[in-house]
Design a protein around this motif. Structure first.
Motif, PDB file in Angstrom:
ATOM      1  N   GLN A  22       0.865  -1.166   0.000  1.00 59.07           N
ATOM      2  CA  GLN A  22       0.000   0.000   0.000  1.00 59.07           C
ATOM      3  C   GLN A  22       0.907   1.223   0.000  1.00 59.07           C
ATOM      4  O   GLN A  22       2.108   1.121   0.281  1.00 59.07           O
ATOM      5  CB  GLN A  22      -0.917   0.039   1.230  1.00 59.07           C
ATOM      6  CG  GLN A  22      -2.058  -0.941   1.179  1.00 59.07           C
ATOM      7  CD  GLN A  22      -3.038  -0.727   2.316  1.00 59.07           C
ATOM      8  OE1 GLN A  22      -2.662  -0.529   3.460  1.00 59.07           O
ATOM      9  NE2 GLN A  22      -4.323  -0.795   1.993  1.00 59.07           N
ATOM     10  N   TYR A  23       0.317   2.374  -0.302  1.00 59.50           N
ATOM     11  CA  TYR A  23       1.063   3.630  -0.323  1.00 59.50           C
ATOM     12  C   TYR A  23       0.350   4.618   0.572  1.00 59.50           C
ATOM     13  O   TYR A  23      -0.883   4.715   0.553  1.00 59.50           O
ATOM     14  CB  TYR A  23       1.186   4.150  -1.752  1.00 59.50           C
ATOM     15  CG  TYR A  23       1.823   3.126  -2.658  1.00 59.50           C
ATOM     16  CD1 TYR A  23       3.156   2.761  -2.486  1.00 59.50           C
ATOM     17  CD2 TYR A  23       1.091   2.483  -3.642  1.00 59.50           C
ATOM     18  CE1 TYR A  23       3.748   1.796  -3.281  1.00 59.50           C
ATOM     19  CE2 TYR A  23       1.672   1.519  -4.453  1.00 59.50           C
ATOM     20  CZ  TYR A  23       2.994   1.184  -4.264  1.00 59.50           C
ATOM     21  OH  TYR A  23       3.571   0.219  -5.049  1.00 59.50           O
ATOM     22  N   ALA A  24       1.129   5.360   1.368  1.00 65.62           N
ATOM     23  CA  ALA A  24       0.550   6.263   2.357  1.00 65.62           C
ATOM     24  C   ALA A  24       1.177   7.647   2.271  1.00 65.62           C
ATOM     25  O   ALA A  24       2.291   7.815   1.775  1.00 65.62           O
ATOM     26  CB  ALA A  24       0.759   5.698   3.761  1.00 65.62           C
ATOM     27  N   LYS A  54      -3.870   6.036   3.485  1.00 69.86           N
ATOM     28  CA  LYS A  54      -3.154   5.030   2.692  1.00 69.86           C
ATOM     29  C   LYS A  54      -4.130   4.284   1.817  1.00 69.86           C
ATOM     30  O   LYS A  54      -5.328   4.271   2.072  1.00 69.86           O
ATOM     31  CB  LYS A  54      -2.385   4.071   3.583  1.00 69.86           C
ATOM     32  CG  LYS A  54      -3.252   3.190   4.460  1.00 69.86           C
ATOM     33  CD  LYS A  54      -2.392   2.301   5.314  1.00 69.86           C
ATOM     34  CE  LYS A  54      -3.186   1.521   6.313  1.00 69.86           C
ATOM     35  NZ  LYS A  54      -3.976   2.311   7.225  1.00 69.86           N
ATOM     36  N   ALA A  67      -0.338   7.991  -2.920  1.00 70.30           N
ATOM     37  CA  ALA A  67      -0.316   8.582  -1.577  1.00 70.30           C
ATOM     38  C   ALA A  67      -1.009   9.947  -1.580  1.00 70.30           C
ATOM     39  O   ALA A  67      -1.823  10.243  -0.695  1.00 70.30           O
ATOM     40  CB  ALA A  67       1.123   8.707  -1.078  1.00 70.30           C
ATOM     41  N   GLU A  70      -4.827   9.447  -1.985  1.00 74.25           N
ATOM     42  CA  GLU A  70      -5.443   8.952  -0.753  1.00 74.25           C
ATOM     43  C   GLU A  70      -5.556  10.060   0.297  1.00 74.25           C
ATOM     44  O   GLU A  70      -6.544  10.119   1.031  1.00 74.25           O
ATOM     45  CB  GLU A  70      -4.664   7.757  -0.197  1.00 74.25           C
ATOM     46  CG  GLU A  70      -4.738   6.517  -1.071  1.00 74.25           C
ATOM     47  CD  GLU A  70      -6.148   5.944  -1.219  1.00 74.25           C
ATOM     48  OE1 GLU A  70      -6.994   6.122  -0.323  1.00 74.25           O
ATOM     49  OE2 GLU A  70      -6.401   5.291  -2.249  1.00 74.25           O
ATOM     50  N   HIS A  88       8.975   3.058   5.286  1.00 70.57           N
ATOM     51  CA  HIS A  88       7.864   2.113   5.174  1.00 70.57           C
ATOM     52  C   HIS A  88       7.591   1.493   6.538  1.00 70.57           C
ATOM     53  O   HIS A  88       8.418   1.593   7.451  1.00 70.57           O
ATOM     54  CB  HIS A  88       8.164   1.024   4.135  1.00 70.57           C
ATOM     55  CG  HIS A  88       9.215   0.069   4.564  1.00 70.57           C
ATOM     56  ND1 HIS A  88      10.553   0.299   4.361  1.00 70.57           N
ATOM     57  CD2 HIS A  88       9.127  -1.122   5.217  1.00 70.57           C
ATOM     58  CE1 HIS A  88      11.246  -0.711   4.862  1.00 70.57           C
ATOM     59  NE2 HIS A  88      10.409  -1.579   5.386  1.00 70.57           N
ATOM     60  N   VAL A 105       3.647  -0.871   3.825  1.00 74.65           N
ATOM     61  CA  VAL A 105       3.154   0.439   3.429  1.00 74.65           C
ATOM     62  C   VAL A 105       4.345   1.362   3.170  1.00 74.65           C
ATOM     63  O   VAL A 105       5.141   1.617   4.070  1.00 74.65           O
ATOM     64  CB  VAL A 105       2.246   1.056   4.516  1.00 74.65           C
ATOM     65  CG1 VAL A 105       1.681   2.396   4.047  1.00 74.65           C
ATOM     66  CG2 VAL A 105       1.124   0.104   4.900  1.00 74.65           C
ATOM     67  N   VAL A 107       5.666   4.966   2.605  1.00 72.42           N
ATOM     68  CA  VAL A 107       5.173   6.259   3.072  1.00 72.42           C
ATOM     69  C   VAL A 107       5.883   7.397   2.350  1.00 72.42           C
ATOM     70  O   VAL A 107       7.116   7.402   2.245  1.00 72.42           O
ATOM     71  CB  VAL A 107       5.381   6.397   4.598  1.00 72.42           C
ATOM     72  CG1 VAL A 107       4.886   7.741   5.098  1.00 72.42           C
ATOM     73  CG2 VAL A 107       4.688   5.259   5.339  1.00 72.42           C
TER      74      VAL A 107
END
Length: 168
Positions: A22-24, A54, A67, A70, A88, A105, A107
């Protein structure tokens, strides 16, 4: 028995799936007067715990773009996102059918310029700006705590001046 334990452990390792990605966005701002760094935390929709925005990868979008998207959808913020990852963290996500999966994730820091009055997930989450130390104490994932503290320390420490060159 030791052989069976080792065999069972090896089988578990072979069957274990790699972490999903996932990307945050680590959304932040620096207060004009006090110069205090603040981090934006939001609550998750399912458990109400404090998290950062995220989401899953999106076709045609790079990690930092996901990111950024979101951050807007979940928190209504817009700003300048860093292309390079700030770090991450890992967590266990409970899927709809009850199974827990490992998620990594990535970040990306996002300096917030604008807060939107209306955004897609408006009203489904609580949002709060807090000092980075407070943000770290509120999130559950230990590696996210560490990431926030390291980011806050970097941002709070002014860059060292360039060494003077003495010509002789």
């Amino acid at each position: 028995m030791n052989f069976l334990n080792r065999l069972a452990s090896d089988v578990q390792l072979m069957l274990r799936r790699p972490a999903r990605m996932q990307y945050a966005a680590l959304c932040y701002r620096v207060r004009k007067k006090s110069k205090a760094l603040e981090i934006l935390l939001i609550t998750s929709r399912d458990t109400g715990r404090w998290v950062i925005p995220k989401g899953w990868p999106m076709r045609g979008k790079r990690a930092h773009e996901v990111a950024e998207r979101e951050a807007y959808e979940e928190a209504g913020v817009k700003g300048r996102v860093q292309k390079a990852a700030a770090g991450h963290y890992l967590y266990k996500k409970r899927m709809d059918h009850g199974l827990k999966i490992s998620v990594k994730v990535q970040v990306h820091a996002l300096e917030v310029d604008d807060l939107c009055k209306h955004f897609p997930e408006e009203g489904t989450r609580k949002l709060e700006w807090v000092a980075y130390q407070e943000a770290a104490s509120r999130v559950a994932e230990p590696t996210l705590k560490d990431l926030i503290l390291a980011f806050g320390s970097r941002m709070a420490t002014p860059p060292s001046p360039a060494p003077k060159v003495v010509s002789g």
